[in-house]
Design a protein around this motif. Structure first.
Motif, PDB file in Angstrom:
ATOM      1  N   UNK A  21       0.840  -1.203   0.000  1.00  0.00           N
ATOM      2  CA  UNK A  21       0.000   0.000   0.000  1.00  0.00           C
ATOM      3  C   UNK A  21       0.874   1.252   0.000  1.00  0.00           C
ATOM      4  N   UNK A  22       1.942   1.241   0.779  1.00  0.00           N
ATOM      5  CA  UNK A  22       2.846   2.396   0.829  1.00  0.00           C
ATOM      6  C   UNK A  22       3.524   2.627  -0.518  1.00  0.00           C
ATOM      7  N   UNK A  23       3.960   1.542  -1.145  1.00  0.00           N
ATOM      8  CA  UNK A  23       4.619   1.673  -2.451  1.00  0.00           C
ATOM      9  C   UNK A  23       3.645   2.215  -3.487  1.00  0.00           C
ATOM     10  N   UNK A  24       2.409   1.707  -3.479  1.00  0.00           N
ATOM     11  CA  UNK A  24       1.404   2.211  -4.415  1.00  0.00           C
ATOM     12  C   UNK A  24       1.091   3.673  -4.146  1.00  0.00           C
ATOM     13  N   UNK A  25       1.046   4.054  -2.874  1.00  0.00           N
ATOM     14  CA  UNK A  25       0.794   5.460  -2.539  1.00  0.00           C
ATOM     15  C   UNK A  25       1.925   6.351  -3.026  1.00  0.00           C
ATOM     16  N   UNK A  26       3.165   5.894  -2.877  1.00  0.00           N
ATOM     17  CA  UNK A  26       4.308   6.679  -3.353  1.00  0.00           C
ATOM     18  C   UNK A  26       4.307   6.808  -4.872  1.00  0.00           C
ATOM     19  N   UNK A  27       3.765   5.799  -5.567  1.00  0.00           N
ATOM     20  CA  UNK A  27       3.715   5.866  -7.031  1.00  0.00           C
ATOM     21  C   UNK A  27       2.810   6.985  -7.520  1.00  0.00           C
ATOM     22  N   UNK A  28       1.832   7.365  -6.709  1.00  0.00           N
ATOM     23  CA  UNK A  28       0.884   8.397  -7.118  1.00  0.00           C
ATOM     24  C   UNK A  28       1.188   9.768  -6.521  1.00  0.00           C
ATOM     25  N   UNK A  29       2.276   9.878  -5.780  1.00  0.00           N
ATOM     26  CA  UNK A  29       2.641  11.181  -5.202  1.00  0.00           C
ATOM     27  C   UNK A  29       3.091  12.124  -6.316  1.00  0.00           C
ATOM     28  N   UNK A  30       2.649  13.372  -6.332  1.00  0.00           N
ATOM     29  CA  UNK A  30       3.086  14.329  -7.365  1.00  0.00           C
ATOM     30  C   UNK A  30       4.602  14.480  -7.379  1.00  0.00           C
ATOM     31  N   UNK A  31       5.144  14.669  -8.571  1.00  0.00           N
ATOM     32  CA  UNK A  31       6.599  14.728  -8.708  1.00  0.00           C
ATOM     33  C   UNK A  31       7.212  15.906  -7.962  1.00  0.00           C
ATOM     34  N   UNK A  32       6.443  16.973  -7.796  1.00  0.00           N
ATOM     35  CA  UNK A  32       6.997  18.140  -7.115  1.00  0.00           C
ATOM     36  C   UNK A  32       7.325  17.822  -5.647  1.00  0.00           C
ATOM     37  N   UNK A  33       6.631  16.842  -5.066  1.00  0.00           N
ATOM     38  CA  UNK A  33       6.928  16.440  -3.689  1.00  0.00           C
ATOM     39  C   UNK A  33       8.330  15.833  -3.617  1.00  0.00           C
ATOM     40  N   UNK A  34       8.680  14.999  -4.607  1.00  0.00           N
ATOM     41  CA  UNK A  34      10.025  14.446  -4.650  1.00  0.00           C
ATOM     42  C   UNK A  34      11.056  15.539  -4.932  1.00  0.00           C
ATOM     43  N   UNK A  35      10.640  16.544  -5.709  1.00  0.00           N
ATOM     44  CA  UNK A  35      11.533  17.676  -5.927  1.00  0.00           C
ATOM     45  C   UNK A  35      11.823  18.420  -4.650  1.00  0.00           C
TER      46      UNK A  35
END
Length: 293
Positions: A112-126
Protein backbone atom coordinates in the motif's frame (compact mmCIF):
# COMPACT_ATOMS: atom_id res chain seq x y z
CA UNK A 1 -40.20 -23.54 -25.30
CA UNK A 2 -36.98 -23.96 -23.39
CA UNK A 3 -35.12 -24.54 -26.65
CA UNK A 4 -36.56 -21.30 -28.06
CA UNK A 5 -35.46 -19.42 -24.93
CA UNK A 6 -31.96 -20.81 -25.19
CA UNK A 7 -31.83 -19.80 -28.86
CA UNK A 8 -32.90 -16.22 -28.04
CA UNK A 9 -30.41 -16.06 -25.20
CA UNK A 10 -27.62 -17.31 -27.45
CA UNK A 11 -28.55 -14.85 -30.19
CA UNK A 12 -28.56 -11.96 -27.71
CA UNK A 13 -25.18 -13.04 -26.37
CA UNK A 14 -23.76 -13.05 -29.90
CA UNK A 15 -25.12 -9.56 -30.56
CA UNK A 16 -23.67 -8.27 -27.29
CA UNK A 17 -20.33 -9.80 -28.17
CA UNK A 18 -20.36 -8.04 -31.56
CA UNK A 19 -21.38 -4.74 -29.98
CA UNK A 20 -18.63 -5.02 -27.37
CA UNK A 21 -16.06 -5.89 -30.05
CA UNK A 22 -17.09 -2.90 -32.18
CA UNK A 23 -16.99 -0.66 -29.10
CA UNK A 24 -13.47 -1.75 -28.17
CA UNK A 25 -12.26 -1.28 -31.74
CA UNK A 26 -13.83 2.19 -31.78
CA UNK A 27 -12.14 3.12 -28.48
CA UNK A 28 -8.81 1.83 -29.75
CA UNK A 29 -9.17 3.81 -32.98
CA UNK A 30 -10.10 6.93 -31.00
CA UNK A 31 -6.99 6.60 -28.81
CA UNK A 32 -4.78 6.06 -31.86
CA UNK A 33 -6.26 9.09 -33.60
CA UNK A 34 -5.69 11.20 -30.50
CA UNK A 35 -2.05 10.06 -30.28
CA UNK A 36 -1.39 10.71 -33.97
CA UNK A 37 -3.08 14.12 -33.74
CA UNK A 38 -0.87 15.10 -30.79
CA UNK A 39 2.25 13.90 -32.59
CA UNK A 40 1.28 15.76 -35.74
CA UNK A 41 0.49 18.96 -33.83
CA UNK A 42 3.90 18.91 -32.11
CA UNK A 43 6.12 17.63 -34.93
CA UNK A 44 4.56 19.72 -37.69
CA UNK A 45 5.59 22.90 -35.85
CA UNK A 46 9.07 21.84 -34.76
CA UNK A 47 10.49 19.61 -37.49
CA UNK A 48 10.51 22.08 -40.43
CA UNK A 49 13.01 24.41 -38.73
CA UNK A 50 15.03 21.72 -36.99
CA UNK A 51 18.66 21.14 -38.01
CA UNK A 52 21.72 19.48 -36.51
CA UNK A 53 23.31 22.76 -35.44
CA UNK A 54 20.33 23.43 -33.18
CA UNK A 55 21.19 20.25 -31.27
CA UNK A 56 24.78 21.25 -30.53
CA UNK A 57 24.64 25.04 -30.10
CA UNK A 58 24.69 26.79 -26.75
CA UNK A 59 21.42 28.37 -25.51
CA UNK A 60 21.17 32.15 -25.81
CA UNK A 61 19.70 34.49 -23.22
CA UNK A 62 19.35 37.61 -25.38
CA UNK A 63 20.38 36.94 -28.99
CA UNK A 64 18.30 34.85 -31.38
CA UNK A 65 19.50 31.54 -32.78
CA UNK A 66 20.25 29.65 -29.57
CA UNK A 67 20.48 25.86 -29.40
CA UNK A 68 19.94 23.09 -26.89
CA UNK A 69 23.34 21.35 -26.79
CA UNK A 70 24.14 21.42 -23.05
CA UNK A 71 20.55 20.87 -21.92
CA UNK A 72 20.21 17.89 -24.24
CA UNK A 73 23.40 16.39 -22.81
CA UNK A 74 22.17 17.04 -19.26
CA UNK A 75 18.89 15.29 -20.06
CA UNK A 76 20.64 12.08 -21.07
CA UNK A 77 23.13 12.36 -18.22
CA UNK A 78 20.46 12.71 -15.55
CA UNK A 79 18.35 9.98 -17.18
CA UNK A 80 21.23 7.49 -17.15
CA UNK A 81 22.15 8.44 -13.59
CA UNK A 82 18.58 7.95 -12.36
CA UNK A 83 18.20 4.60 -14.16
CA UNK A 84 21.58 3.43 -12.84
CA UNK A 85 20.25 3.97 -9.31
CA UNK A 86 16.58 3.07 -9.64
CA UNK A 87 16.61 0.01 -11.92
CA UNK A 88 18.70 -2.35 -9.72
CA UNK A 89 16.96 -1.27 -6.51
CA UNK A 90 13.49 -1.31 -8.07
CA UNK A 91 13.97 -4.73 -9.66
CA UNK A 92 15.41 -6.14 -6.44
CA UNK A 93 12.54 -4.75 -4.37
CA UNK A 94 9.94 -6.10 -6.80
CA UNK A 95 11.51 -9.57 -6.86
CA UNK A 96 11.70 -9.61 -3.06
CA UNK A 97 8.04 -8.61 -2.70
CA UNK A 98 6.92 -11.26 -5.20
CA UNK A 99 9.17 -14.19 -4.28
CA UNK A 100 10.57 -13.80 -0.78
CA UNK A 101 8.33 -11.52 1.30
CA UNK A 102 5.93 -13.41 3.60
CA UNK A 103 2.23 -12.98 2.91
CA UNK A 104 1.24 -11.10 6.05
CA UNK A 105 -0.18 -7.75 7.16
CA UNK A 106 3.23 -6.05 7.16
CA UNK A 107 3.88 -7.00 3.53
CA UNK A 108 0.40 -5.82 2.59
CA UNK A 109 1.08 -2.48 4.29
CA UNK A 110 4.35 -2.19 2.37
CA UNK A 111 2.50 -2.69 -0.91
CA UNK A 112 0.00 0.00 0.00
CA UNK A 113 2.85 2.40 0.83
CA UNK A 114 4.62 1.67 -2.45
CA UNK A 115 1.40 2.21 -4.41
CA UNK A 116 0.79 5.46 -2.54
CA UNK A 117 4.31 6.68 -3.35
CA UNK A 118 3.71 5.87 -7.03
CA UNK A 119 0.88 8.40 -7.12
CA UNK A 120 2.64 11.18 -5.20
CA UNK A 121 3.09 14.33 -7.37
CA UNK A 122 6.60 14.73 -8.71
CA UNK A 123 7.00 18.14 -7.11
CA UNK A 124 6.93 16.44 -3.69
CA UNK A 125 10.03 14.45 -4.65
CA UNK A 126 11.53 17.68 -5.93
CA UNK A 127 10.99 19.31 -2.55
CA UNK A 128 12.49 16.24 -0.88
CA UNK A 129 15.58 16.48 -3.08
CA UNK A 130 15.80 20.19 -2.42
CA UNK A 131 15.71 19.60 1.34
CA UNK A 132 18.31 16.80 1.23
CA UNK A 133 20.88 18.01 -1.30
CA UNK A 134 20.51 21.78 -1.12
CA UNK A 135 19.56 22.41 2.49
CA UNK A 136 21.05 19.48 4.41
CA UNK A 137 24.22 18.69 2.43
CA UNK A 138 24.64 22.21 1.04
CA UNK A 139 25.47 21.03 -2.49
CA UNK A 140 23.20 23.49 -4.24
CA UNK A 141 21.38 22.73 -7.49
CA UNK A 142 23.32 19.90 -9.11
CA UNK A 143 23.08 17.04 -11.59
CA UNK A 144 23.59 14.64 -8.68
CA UNK A 145 20.58 15.98 -6.81
CA UNK A 146 18.43 15.82 -9.94
CA UNK A 147 19.48 12.27 -10.81
CA UNK A 148 18.94 10.88 -7.30
CA UNK A 149 15.60 12.67 -6.93
CA UNK A 150 14.41 11.23 -10.24
CA UNK A 151 15.54 7.79 -9.09
CA UNK A 152 13.44 8.18 -5.93
CA UNK A 153 10.51 9.24 -8.10
CA UNK A 154 10.82 6.13 -10.29
CA UNK A 155 11.50 3.55 -7.59
CA UNK A 156 7.90 2.89 -6.44
CA UNK A 157 6.60 2.35 -9.97
CA UNK A 158 9.51 0.10 -10.90
CA UNK A 159 9.06 -1.99 -7.77
CA UNK A 160 5.33 -2.48 -8.35
CA UNK A 161 5.70 -3.23 -12.07
CA UNK A 162 8.42 -5.78 -11.35
CA UNK A 163 6.40 -7.43 -8.59
CA UNK A 164 3.31 -7.78 -10.78
CA UNK A 165 5.38 -9.05 -13.71
CA UNK A 166 7.04 -11.72 -11.56
CA UNK A 167 3.74 -12.73 -9.97
CA UNK A 168 2.20 -13.16 -13.43
CA UNK A 169 4.65 -15.96 -14.30
CA UNK A 170 2.79 -19.29 -14.06
CA UNK A 171 3.55 -21.29 -10.93
CA UNK A 172 3.96 -24.41 -13.03
CA UNK A 173 7.22 -23.05 -14.44
CA UNK A 174 8.64 -22.61 -10.94
CA UNK A 175 7.46 -26.04 -9.87
CA UNK A 176 9.07 -27.61 -12.94
CA UNK A 177 12.36 -25.92 -12.06
CA UNK A 178 12.18 -27.07 -8.45
CA UNK A 179 11.39 -30.61 -9.64
CA UNK A 180 14.67 -30.55 -11.58
CA UNK A 181 16.54 -29.65 -8.42
CA UNK A 182 17.10 -25.96 -9.17
CA UNK A 183 17.62 -23.55 -6.31
CA UNK A 184 15.17 -20.69 -5.80
CA UNK A 185 17.64 -18.05 -6.96
CA UNK A 186 18.63 -20.03 -10.06
CA UNK A 187 14.98 -20.62 -10.88
CA UNK A 188 14.24 -16.91 -10.61
CA UNK A 189 17.27 -15.97 -12.70
CA UNK A 190 16.86 -18.56 -15.46
CA UNK A 191 13.09 -19.17 -15.61
CA UNK A 192 11.06 -16.45 -13.93
CA UNK A 193 12.89 -13.31 -15.04
CA UNK A 194 13.13 -14.24 -18.76
CA UNK A 195 9.36 -14.81 -18.83
CA UNK A 196 8.66 -11.58 -16.92
CA UNK A 197 11.20 -9.55 -18.88
CA UNK A 198 8.79 -7.98 -21.45
CA UNK A 199 6.57 -6.54 -18.70
CA UNK A 200 9.62 -5.35 -16.75
CA UNK A 201 11.02 -3.65 -19.87
CA UNK A 202 7.67 -1.93 -20.35
CA UNK A 203 7.93 -0.54 -16.82
CA UNK A 204 11.47 0.68 -17.44
CA UNK A 205 10.30 2.37 -20.65
CA UNK A 206 7.56 4.16 -18.74
CA UNK A 207 9.86 5.47 -16.02
CA UNK A 208 12.58 6.38 -18.53
CA UNK A 209 10.17 8.43 -20.62
CA UNK A 210 8.76 10.04 -17.50
CA UNK A 211 12.23 10.89 -16.21
CA UNK A 212 13.36 12.36 -19.54
CA UNK A 213 10.33 14.64 -19.71
CA UNK A 214 10.24 15.55 -16.00
CA UNK A 215 10.57 19.23 -15.15
CA UNK A 216 9.27 19.90 -11.60
CA UNK A 217 11.90 17.70 -9.93
CA UNK A 218 14.72 19.12 -12.06
CA UNK A 219 13.79 22.74 -11.44
CA UNK A 220 13.96 22.24 -7.66
CA UNK A 221 17.05 20.01 -7.55
CA UNK A 222 19.17 20.72 -10.67
CA UNK A 223 18.24 24.29 -11.47
CA UNK A 224 17.44 26.46 -14.49
CA UNK A 225 20.96 26.83 -15.86
CA UNK A 226 23.93 24.87 -17.15
CA UNK A 227 27.64 25.16 -16.46
CA UNK A 228 28.17 26.70 -19.90
CA UNK A 229 30.14 23.70 -21.17
CA UNK A 230 28.85 21.34 -23.82
CA UNK A 231 30.05 18.12 -22.16
CA UNK A 232 30.17 18.68 -18.40
CA UNK A 233 30.40 15.35 -16.57
CA UNK A 234 30.76 16.91 -13.12
CA UNK A 235 27.95 15.70 -10.86
CA UNK A 236 28.11 18.95 -8.90
CA UNK A 237 27.35 21.18 -11.90
CA UNK A 238 23.90 22.71 -12.44
CA UNK A 239 21.78 20.52 -14.68
CA UNK A 240 19.03 22.22 -16.67
CA UNK A 241 17.40 19.61 -18.91
CA UNK A 242 15.52 19.82 -22.18
CA UNK A 243 12.09 19.69 -20.53
CA UNK A 244 13.03 22.50 -18.14
CA UNK A 245 14.55 24.50 -21.00
CA UNK A 246 11.32 24.08 -22.97
CA UNK A 247 9.29 25.44 -20.05
CA UNK A 248 11.72 28.31 -19.51
CA UNK A 249 11.81 29.35 -23.16
CA UNK A 250 8.04 29.17 -23.46
CA UNK A 251 7.29 31.17 -20.31
CA UNK A 252 10.29 33.28 -19.26
CA UNK A 253 12.71 33.79 -22.17
CA UNK A 254 13.07 37.21 -23.81
CA UNK A 255 14.77 36.13 -27.05
CA UNK A 256 12.83 37.06 -30.17
CA UNK A 257 12.69 33.50 -31.52
CA UNK A 258 11.52 31.95 -28.24
CA UNK A 259 8.44 30.43 -29.89
CA UNK A 260 10.49 28.73 -32.60
CA UNK A 261 12.96 27.39 -30.04
CA UNK A 262 10.10 26.03 -27.94
CA UNK A 263 8.51 24.30 -30.95
CA UNK A 264 11.80 22.70 -32.00
CA UNK A 265 12.61 21.67 -28.43
CA UNK A 266 9.19 20.04 -28.06
CA UNK A 267 9.72 18.10 -31.29
CA UNK A 268 13.14 16.90 -30.12
CA UNK A 269 11.70 15.87 -26.76
CA UNK A 270 8.93 13.80 -28.35
CA UNK A 271 11.28 12.14 -30.84
CA UNK A 272 13.78 11.19 -28.13
CA UNK A 273 11.06 9.70 -25.90
CA UNK A 274 9.88 7.61 -28.86
CA UNK A 275 13.46 6.51 -29.57
CA UNK A 276 13.99 5.57 -25.92
CA UNK A 277 10.96 3.29 -26.05
CA UNK A 278 12.13 1.82 -29.35
CA UNK A 279 15.63 1.22 -27.97
CA UNK A 280 14.21 -0.77 -25.06
CA UNK A 281 11.62 -2.68 -27.06
CA UNK A 282 13.61 -3.52 -30.21
CA UNK A 283 15.83 -6.20 -28.58
CA UNK A 284 12.73 -7.96 -27.23
CA UNK A 285 11.09 -7.91 -30.65
CA UNK A 286 14.27 -9.27 -32.19
CA UNK A 287 14.55 -12.11 -29.67
CA UNK A 288 10.84 -12.96 -30.03
CA UNK A 289 11.18 -13.02 -33.80
CA UNK A 290 14.22 -15.28 -33.54
CA UNK A 291 12.36 -17.71 -31.28
CA UNK A 292 9.45 -17.83 -33.70
CA UNK A 293 11.59 -19.09 -36.57
Amino acid sequence: MSGFSRSRSSSWAVRRDKLATCGFYALGALVMLLIFWLLFAILSKGLPGLDFSFLIRQPEEIDAGGGIGPVLFNSFYILLLSLFISVPIGLGAGIYMAEYAPDNAFTGAMRICVEALSSVPSIVFGLLGLAIFTEYFGLGLTLLGGGVSLALLNLPMLARVTEEAVRAVPKELREAGYALGLTKFYCIRKIVLPVALPAIITGICLVAGRAFGESAVIILTAGLSTSGEMWDFSLLSPGETLAVHLWYVQSEAIVEDARQIADKSAAVLVIIVLLINLAFRAPLWWVKRGRGR
